[in-house]
Motif scaffolding. Structure first.
Motif, mmCIF file in Angstrom:
data_model
loop_
_atom_site.group_PDB
_atom_site.id
_atom_site.type_symbol
_atom_site.label_atom_id
_atom_site.label_comp_id
_atom_site.label_asym_id
_atom_site.label_seq_id
_atom_site.Cartn_x
_atom_site.Cartn_y
_atom_site.Cartn_z
ATOM 1 N N GLY A 7 3.997 11.726 -2.366
ATOM 2 C CA GLY A 7 4.091 10.552 -1.284
ATOM 3 C C GLY A 7 3.896 9.759 -1.638
ATOM 4 O O GLY A 7 3.435 8.537 -0.313
ATOM 5 N N GLY A 8 3.003 10.108 -0.394
ATOM 6 C CA GLY A 8 2.316 9.851 0.994
ATOM 7 C C GLY A 8 1.152 9.180 0.129
ATOM 8 O O GLY A 8 0.168 9.142 -0.615
ATOM 9 N N SER A 9 0.051 8.806 1.529
ATOM 10 C CA SER A 9 -1.317 8.165 1.107
ATOM 11 C C SER A 9 -2.477 8.280 2.061
ATOM 12 O O SER A 9 -2.399 8.974 2.794
ATOM 13 N N LEU A 10 -3.895 8.022 1.223
ATOM 14 C CA LEU A 10 -5.143 8.249 2.234
ATOM 15 C C LEU A 10 -6.046 7.348 1.098
ATOM 16 O O LEU A 10 -6.040 7.460 0.474
ATOM 17 N N ARG A 11 -6.838 7.152 1.921
ATOM 18 C CA ARG A 11 -8.250 6.959 1.768
ATOM 19 C C ARG A 11 -9.056 7.415 1.969
ATOM 20 O O ARG A 11 -9.416 7.347 3.256
ATOM 21 N N LEU A 12 -10.386 7.318 0.864
ATOM 22 C CA LEU A 12 -11.209 7.930 1.183
ATOM 23 C C LEU A 12 -12.206 6.707 1.746
ATOM 24 O O LEU A 12 -12.380 5.952 0.243
ATOM 25 N N SER A 13 -13.243 7.267 2.399
ATOM 26 C CA SER A 13 -14.463 6.074 2.234
ATOM 27 C C SER A 13 -15.727 6.827 2.071
ATOM 28 O O SER A 13 -16.083 8.372 2.351
ATOM 29 N N CYS A 14 -16.493 6.428 1.739
ATOM 30 C CA CYS A 14 -18.457 6.764 1.582
ATOM 31 C C CYS A 14 -19.249 6.262 1.443
ATOM 32 O O CYS A 14 -19.395 5.409 1.192
ATOM 33 N N ALA A 15 -19.701 6.547 2.125
ATOM 34 C CA ALA A 15 -20.560 5.854 2.828
ATOM 35 C C ALA A 15 -22.156 6.239 2.737
ATOM 36 O O ALA A 15 -22.352 7.060 3.448
ATOM 37 N N ILE A 16 -23.599 5.560 2.323
ATOM 38 C CA ILE A 16 -24.539 5.773 1.887
ATOM 39 C C ILE A 16 -25.846 5.346 3.413
ATOM 40 O O ILE A 16 -25.924 4.306 3.924
ATOM 41 N N ASP A 17 -26.144 6.856 3.471
ATOM 42 C CA ASP A 17 -27.124 6.985 4.796
ATOM 43 C C ASP A 17 -28.242 6.864 4.474
ATOM 44 O O ASP A 17 -28.392 8.156 3.889
ATOM 45 N N GLY A 18 -29.923 6.150 3.836
ATOM 46 C CA GLY A 18 -30.383 6.202 4.160
ATOM 47 C C GLY A 18 -30.386 5.223 2.921
ATOM 48 O O GLY A 18 -29.982 4.490 2.691
#
Length: 116
Positions: A15-26
């Motif tokens: 029932g909880g929440s998470l936020r995933l992030s992804c950054a392009i390095d290069g």
């Protein structure tokens, strides 16, 4: 050398929440699509959500209404907001970028565990 740097995984109760992030390095030619895939133990890697350069989104049926994918083209980042998480969402989540030249990049994976 291009790397996809992921963050935001962890342990959460059902029932909880998470936020995933992804950054392009290069430097890349340009991200045609950005997406998230997941792989549970003993299973194949499957698509979760994909977003195009223009903002069109596609979701697998079992996350529709719970997950939201978004991207910031200026910052070369993609996010996955996951709400109402279920134990079945437990998996390693991978960021994916496909460029306009057809190059395919993967992140290292981030663990998401949904358990009480």
């Amino acid at each position: 050398q291009v790397q996809l740097v992921e963050s935001g995984g962890g342990l959460v109760q059902p029932g909880g929440s998470l936020r995933l992030s992804c950054a392009i390095d290069g430097s890349i030619f340009g991200a045609r699509t950005m997406g998230w895939y997941r792989q549970a133990p003993g299973k194949q890697r499957d698509v979760v959500a994909v977003i195009s350069n223009g903002g069109s989104t596609t979701y697998v049926d079992y996350v529709k209404g719970r997950f939201t994918i978004s991207r910031d083209n200026a910052k070369n980042t993609v996010h996955l907001q996951m709400n109402r998480l279920e134990p079945e969402d437990t998996a390693v989540y991978y960021c994916n970028v496909v460029t306009w030249r057809g190059e395919n990049y993967w992140g290292q994976g981030t663990q998401v565990t949904v358990s009480s």
